[in-house]
Structure formats: C-alpha cells, structure tokens
Motif scaffolding. Structure first.
Motif, PDB file in Angstrom:
ATOM      1  N   GLY A 200       0.912  -1.094   0.014  1.00 53.50           N
ATOM      2  CA  GLY A 200      -0.229   0.093   0.390  1.00 53.50           C
ATOM      3  C   GLY A 200       0.405   1.512  -0.025  1.00 53.50           C
ATOM      4  N   ALA A 201       1.818   1.151   1.052  1.00 54.81           N
ATOM      5  CA  ALA A 201       2.585   2.771   0.198  1.00 54.81           C
ATOM      6  C   ALA A 201       3.481   2.802  -0.300  1.00 54.81           C
ATOM      7  CB  ALA A 201       3.515   2.126   1.900  1.00 54.81           C
ATOM      8  N   GLY A 202       3.763   1.809  -0.960  1.00 56.96           N
ATOM      9  CA  GLY A 202       4.207   1.631  -2.750  1.00 56.96           C
ATOM     10  C   GLY A 202       3.259   2.456  -3.888  1.00 56.96           C
ATOM     11  N   ARG A 203       1.692   2.406  -3.356  1.00 59.52           N
ATOM     12  CA  ARG A 203       0.813   3.125  -3.994  1.00 59.52           C
ATOM     13  C   ARG A 203       0.469   3.884  -3.419  1.00 59.52           C
ATOM     14  NH1 ARG A 203      -3.877  -1.245  -5.570  1.00 59.52           N
ATOM     15  NH2 ARG A 203      -4.998   0.848  -4.991  1.00 59.52           N
ATOM     16  N   GLY A 204       1.249   4.916  -2.286  1.00 56.31           N
ATOM     17  CA  GLY A 204       1.109   5.733  -1.811  1.00 56.31           C
ATOM     18  C   GLY A 204       0.641   6.505  -0.581  1.00 56.31           C
ATOM     19  N   VAL A 205      -0.034   5.240   0.167  1.00 59.05           N
ATOM     20  CA  VAL A 205      -0.851   5.059   1.130  1.00 59.05           C
ATOM     21  C   VAL A 205      -0.068   5.256   2.817  1.00 59.05           C
ATOM     22  CG1 VAL A 205      -1.989   3.902   3.187  1.00 59.05           C
ATOM     23  CG2 VAL A 205      -2.236   3.110   0.382  1.00 59.05           C
ATOM     24  N   ARG A 206      -0.001   6.738   3.014  1.00 58.84           N
ATOM     25  CA  ARG A 206       0.760   7.613   4.504  1.00 58.84           C
ATOM     26  C   ARG A 206       0.780   7.240   5.397  1.00 58.84           C
ATOM     27  NH1 ARG A 206       2.424  13.375   3.966  1.00 58.84           N
ATOM     28  NH2 ARG A 206       3.647  12.322   4.956  1.00 58.84           N
ATOM     29  N   ARG A 207      -0.977   6.768   5.518  1.00 61.82           N
ATOM     30  CA  ARG A 207      -1.993   6.425   7.383  1.00 61.82           C
ATOM     31  C   ARG A 207      -2.833   4.970   6.890  1.00 61.82           C
ATOM     32  NH1 ARG A 207      -4.678  10.288  10.611  1.00 61.82           N
ATOM     33  NH2 ARG A 207      -4.191   9.474  11.895  1.00 61.82           N
ATOM     34  N   TYR A 208      -3.293   4.551   7.767  1.00 60.87           N
ATOM     35  CA  TYR A 208      -3.563   2.932   7.910  1.00 60.87           C
ATOM     36  C   TYR A 208      -4.736   2.947   8.653  1.00 60.87           C
ATOM     37  CZ  TYR A 208      -1.119   0.454   4.202  1.00 60.87           C
ATOM     38  OH  TYR A 208      -0.176   0.750   3.002  1.00 60.87           O
TER      39      TYR A 208
ATOM     40  N   MET B 185      -8.631   2.275  14.809  1.00 59.46           N
ATOM     41  CA  MET B 185      -7.746   2.488  15.094  1.00 59.46           C
ATOM     42  C   MET B 185      -6.933   3.532  13.994  1.00 59.46           C
ATOM     43  SD  MET B 185      -7.292  -1.341  16.581  1.00 59.46           S
ATOM     44  CE  MET B 185      -5.472  -0.968  18.272  1.00 59.46           C
ATOM     45  N   TRP B 186      -5.563   3.793  13.557  1.00 59.40           N
ATOM     46  CA  TRP B 186      -5.163   4.356  13.091  1.00 59.40           C
ATOM     47  C   TRP B 186      -3.357   4.369  13.081  1.00 59.40           C
ATOM     48  CZ3 TRP B 186      -6.776   7.105   8.813  1.00 59.40           C
ATOM     49  CH2 TRP B 186      -7.405   7.606   8.571  1.00 59.40           C
ATOM     50  N   THR B 187      -2.851   4.258  12.094  1.00 62.75           N
ATOM     51  CA  THR B 187      -1.595   4.367  12.027  1.00 62.75           C
ATOM     52  C   THR B 187      -0.572   5.924  12.119  1.00 62.75           C
ATOM     53  OG1 THR B 187      -0.434   3.699   9.959  1.00 62.75           O
ATOM     54  CG2 THR B 187      -1.236   2.179  11.010  1.00 62.75           C
ATOM     55  N   ALA B 188       0.586   5.856  12.327  1.00 60.88           N
ATOM     56  CA  ALA B 188       0.928   7.043  12.533  1.00 60.88           C
ATOM     57  C   ALA B 188       1.630   7.434  10.874  1.00 60.88           C
ATOM     58  CB  ALA B 188       2.734   7.005  13.363  1.00 60.88           C
ATOM     59  N   GLU B 189       1.610   8.624  10.257  1.00 59.42           N
ATOM     60  CA  GLU B 189       2.051   8.818   9.034  1.00 59.42           C
ATOM     61  C   GLU B 189       3.443   8.182   8.159  1.00 59.42           C
ATOM     62  OE1 GLU B 189       2.385  13.089   7.558  1.00 59.42           O
ATOM     63  OE2 GLU B 189      -0.722  12.453   7.632  1.00 59.42           O
ATOM     64  N   ASP B 190       3.276   7.237   7.685  1.00 62.42           N
ATOM     65  CA  ASP B 190       4.301   6.790   7.247  1.00 62.42           C
ATOM     66  C   ASP B 190       5.128   6.141   7.672  1.00 62.42           C
ATOM     67  OD1 ASP B 190       4.058   8.560   4.723  1.00 62.42           O
ATOM     68  OD2 ASP B 190       5.284  10.314   5.462  1.00 62.42           O
TER      69      ASP B 190
END
Ligand SMILES: CC(C)(COP(=O)(O)OP(=O)(O)OC[C@H]1O[C@@H](n2cnc3c(N)ncnc32)[C@H](O)[C@@H]1OP(=O)(O)O)[C@@H](O)C(=O)NCCC(=O)NCCS
Length: 153
Positions: free
Chosen positions: A97-105, A145-150
């Motif tokens: 996902g990060a490779g597709r531009g996702v910064r936060r989940y 729930m969320w992750t931190a950016e990047d």
C-alpha cells in the motif's frame, strides 16, 4: 507449517469461492462472493491471499482513498492462527500500500477482539476512538485505530 513458507500474492477472482467460504466460517455477517468480486474489481482496492499448496489459508484487503487506506478485511483460517500468518500478511499489505502512496492506515475492530487488537498494535496501530454499536450479531462497539503517517513508507 512455517508461516514463512506460505505464499502471499494478490487475490485473484478464482480465489473468491474459497475466500467467501472462509469468510462464512469466521464472521457472523460475512461478505458475499459478489461483494468480494466487486471490491476486487475496483482500482482503489488491494487484496492479498495467503496460500498453502494452493488452498487459501488467509486473506486481507484495503480500500485506498488518496494517501489513506481503510483495512477492510483480515482473516486467518482457524487452523493457521498463532503462527505469525496474520502479522506477515498485513505487513505485506501495508508495504504494498505504501508503494501505492498510502501514508496512513485505519481500521475498525470489535472492542472484545483482543487477538486482532494486539495484532494491530504490533503493526503500529493505536486506538483513537469508539464507534458505538457499530457491529451487529452480536451488537458491539468498534475501536477505531490508525497508524502514524509514513510508518510503512
Ligand atoms: C486476528 C487474527 C487475524 C490473527 O491472526 P494470526 O495469524 O493468528 O496472528 P499472528 O500469529 O500473526 O499473531 C501476531 C500477533 O497478534 C497477537 N495475537 C494473535 N493471536 C492472539 C491471541 N489469540 N491472543 C492475544 N494476542 C494475539 C499477538 O500480539 C501476536 O504476536 P505474538 O505471537 O508475538 O504474541 C486471527 O485470529 C483471525 O483471523 N481472527 C478472526 C477474524 C478476525 O477477528 N479478523 C479481524 C477483524 S477486525
């Protein structure tokens, strides 16, 4: 069975019968075959399947919206649990996902689902709030729930 030996790859339309069967085994309000098919066809989703000798042992998926993504499905067949499959599968999803531009989940999880909450915390998710009575069968609150950016860049 060593979780590292299982094959993780993009979910294919031909996986969906097995995925939906697993979904019916695990969840009280399962997604249908058509629901999975429609999701798989969207350009904004990413779905992974974990296979053991061709059989689907686990699956997960996300819906991307710009640089955020909602993890919509996470399931490991009961006989494959507790061996690192869920952790490995979600790390793969989030890295792709990060490779597709996702910064936060983000995701929602039943408040009583201690195993999943621990898994998500291990992946860097923190609880930021509650959606009252989000789930039915049985009725229950969701933790948001969320992750931190990047954190997966
Ligand atoms: C939640 C689920 C995906 C975990 O998958 P899994 O492959 O068994 O998890 P893993 O073996 O990769 O475990 C990774 C971490 O998750 C946590 N965890 C997993 N199972 C746990 C349990 N039964 N109790 C407490 N923590 C648990 C632990 O922190 C574990 O790390 P550790 O082994 O170093 O302690 C699996 O139990 C499942 O499919 N449950 C039913 C469906 C579901 O609840 N999906 C989530 C919907 S939001």
């Amino acid at each position: 069975m060593d979780a590292a030996q299982l094959e993780i790859s993009g979910m294919q339309p031909q996986d969906i019968e097995q995925v939906a069967a697993l979904e019916r085994r695990i969840f009280s309000m399962p997604w249908s075959v058509d629901g999975f098919l429609a999701s798989l066809q969207s350009p904004d989703t990413l779905y992974l399947a974990v296979r053991d000798c061709g059989r689907v042992a686990a699956y997960c998926g996300m819906l991307q919206s710009f640089d955020e993504a909602d993890i919509t499905n996470v399931a490991v067949a009961p006989e494959y649990r507790g061996r690192g499959v869920g952790l490995r599968m979600l790390r793969e999803l989030m890295t792709r996902g990060a490779g597709r531009g996702v910064r936060r989940y983000t995701l929602e999880v039943r408040r009583s689902n201690a195993a999943a909450i621990r898994l998500y915390e291990k992946l860097g998710f923190v609880s930021v709030g509650i959606r009252r009575n989000f789930y039915a069968k049985p009725q229950e609150d969701a933790l948001i729930m969320w992750t931190a950016e990047d954190s997966y860049a």
